[in-house]
Write an enzyme that holds these catalytic residues in place. Structure first.
Site, PDB file in Angstrom:
ATOM      1  N   LYS A   8      -7.110  12.228  17.971  1.00 59.17           N
ATOM      2  CA  LYS A   8      -5.781  12.030  18.552  1.00 59.17           C
ATOM      3  C   LYS A   8      -5.595  12.920  19.782  1.00 59.17           C
ATOM      4  CE  LYS A   8      -3.939  10.467  14.148  1.00 59.17           C
ATOM      5  NZ  LYS A   8      -3.159  10.675  12.926  1.00 59.17           N
ATOM      6  N   GLN A  52       0.307  15.266  10.260  1.00 61.34           N
ATOM      7  CA  GLN A  52      -0.856  14.612   9.661  1.00 61.34           C
ATOM      8  C   GLN A  52      -0.753  14.672   8.135  1.00 61.34           C
ATOM      9  OE1 GLN A  52      -3.152  12.916  11.424  1.00 61.34           O
ATOM     10  NE2 GLN A  52      -4.247  12.322   9.575  1.00 61.34           N
ATOM     11  N   ASP A  90       5.046   8.319  14.305  1.00 64.63           N
ATOM     12  CA  ASP A  90       4.414   7.646  13.178  1.00 64.63           C
ATOM     13  C   ASP A  90       5.301   6.519  12.632  1.00 64.63           C
ATOM     14  OD1 ASP A  90       1.824   8.254  12.318  1.00 64.63           O
ATOM     15  OD2 ASP A  90       2.444  10.208  11.547  1.00 64.63           O
TER      16      ASP A  90
HETATM   17  N1  GUN Z   1      -3.146  10.172   7.477  1.00 67.12           N
HETATM   18  C1  GUN Z   1      -3.812   8.996   7.360  1.00 67.12           C
HETATM   19  N2  GUN Z   1      -3.257   8.062   8.173  1.00 67.12           N
HETATM   20  C2  GUN Z   1      -2.237   8.661   8.810  1.00 67.12           C
HETATM   21  C3  GUN Z   1      -1.285   8.210   9.780  1.00 67.12           C
HETATM   22  O1  GUN Z   1      -1.262   7.077  10.226  1.00 67.12           O
HETATM   23  N3  GUN Z   1      -0.398   9.154  10.196  1.00 67.12           N
HETATM   24  C4  GUN Z   1      -0.390  10.411   9.709  1.00 67.12           C
HETATM   25  N4  GUN Z   1       0.539  11.234  10.171  1.00 67.12           N
HETATM   26  N5  GUN Z   1      -1.234  10.851   8.817  1.00 67.12           N
HETATM   27  C5  GUN Z   1      -2.159   9.978   8.377  1.00 67.12           C
END
Ligand code: GUN
Length: 313
Positions: A53, A97, A120
């Site tokens: 990311k 996350q 998100d």
């Molecule tokens: N962990 C696994 N997939 C995701 C996601 O799409 N967003 C976040 N914040 N954590 C994750």
């Protein structure tokens, strides 16, 4: 005829270059979108995702910050971290996350993110915006599923879509997006009776269960578009053989790494489906591309300017 393989890496690259162009245009107006990623503790998979990311931000020109509170961080300490990010004007997007350590109240933490910065799309306010077709921030993976379908010219309106999995992060928002795109949508889960029969109704089948290769050919109507959201690691050699016997490229990876990635869809589905997303290289790359898109969208919405539309291929 084997299924058309939908190249998620290519579609994601296309979106990332559109986002980069938008970021460049914003820079001319003195605006630089900023994303904060909060990574609590040392979950190895999360560390890999977060690295991807941050790297994507650099590539498209988004300012990024990684915050790394320790595993021992309490709910109230994390609330304080989020509160600070909510207040900072330089930060347009906040991503916490998941998963968070077990002792942390995840729902409370996610609820504390300013909905305007919730890239998100997990905040109940954004969930409500999506379900009532108002502008807002849409969860990245489901948004990526729709982008793959639309950019591959797979018709959605009036079609039967079946989503397997009802998670808040993927299944439910994917179903909502498909409804909003005028599909007739069925959501299946662990209590669904005769799952293969329900799945066989689908013109569009979205698999988001988290079980390696569970969707076999008997779940798929010939010619259907199958979108595989699963990311499962196979380490057991017998299981590997069941899925990939005779696939020399996979055998090489497996020998080298001791594991390989498989989706929720069995590879044999390629013999019946009309179109299929591979794993890896299908939905996965879209998740990060849509995060970049959402960060720019948040930066624009916070400033009350036009929300960018992704160009349609
Ligand atoms: N962990 C696994 N997939 C995701 C996601 O799409 N967003 C976040 N914040 N954590 C994750």
């Amino acid at each position: 005829m084997p299924a058309l393989i939908l190249d998620g890496t290519k579609i994601a690259q296309q979106i990332r270059s559109e986002v980069a162009a938008e970021v460049k245009a914003m820079a001319a107006a003195g605006i630089r979108p900023g994303l904060a990623v909060v990574l609590v503790g040392h979950n190895p998979a999360s560390e890999i995702y977060v690295r991807g990311k941050v790297k994507a931000c650099e590539e498209v020109g988004i300012y990024s910050e990684k915050l790394t509170p320790p595993d021992s961080a309490s709910t109230s300490e994390l609330l304080a971290v989020i509160d600070d990010l909510n207040r900072r004007d330089q930060i347009d997007g906040i991503l916490v996350q998941l998963p968070l350590p077990r002792h942390v109240d995840s729902k409370k933490v996610l609820l504390s993110v300013d909905p305007a910065k919730d890239v998100d799309g997990f905040h109940p306010m954004n969930v409500g915006f999506l379900s009532t077709q108002r502008p807002g921030l849409v969860p990245c993976t489901p948004a990526g599923v729709l982008e793959i379908l639309q950019r591959s010219n797979i018709p959605i309106s009036g079609r039967e879509a079946v989503v397997v999995g009802r998670s808040d992060i993927v299944g439910k928002p994917a179903a909502m997006l498909l409804i909003n795109a005028n599909a007739t949508v069925t959501v299946c889960h662990s209590k669904t009776h005769d799952l293969p029969a329900v799945c066989r109704r689908a013109d569009i089948l979205v698999a988001a269960i988290g079980r390696a290769g569970m969707i076999t050919r008997d779940f798929v109507k010939p010619g259907a578009a199958v979108i595989d959201v699963g990311m499962n690691s196979v380490t057991n050699p017998a299981e590997f053989q069941r899925f990939f016997a005779g696939n020399t490229k996979r055998e090489e990876t497996f020998r080298k790494r001791g594991s390989t990635l498989i989706g929720d869809v069995h590879p044999e589905v390629a013999q019946v489906a009309g179109a299929l997303t591979p794993v890896p290289g299908g939905v996965g790359p879209l998740t990060i591309a849509m995060l970049m898109f959402n960060t720019v969208k948040a930066a624009k919405m916070r400033r009350g300017s036009r929300v960018p539309e992704l160009s349609r291929a």
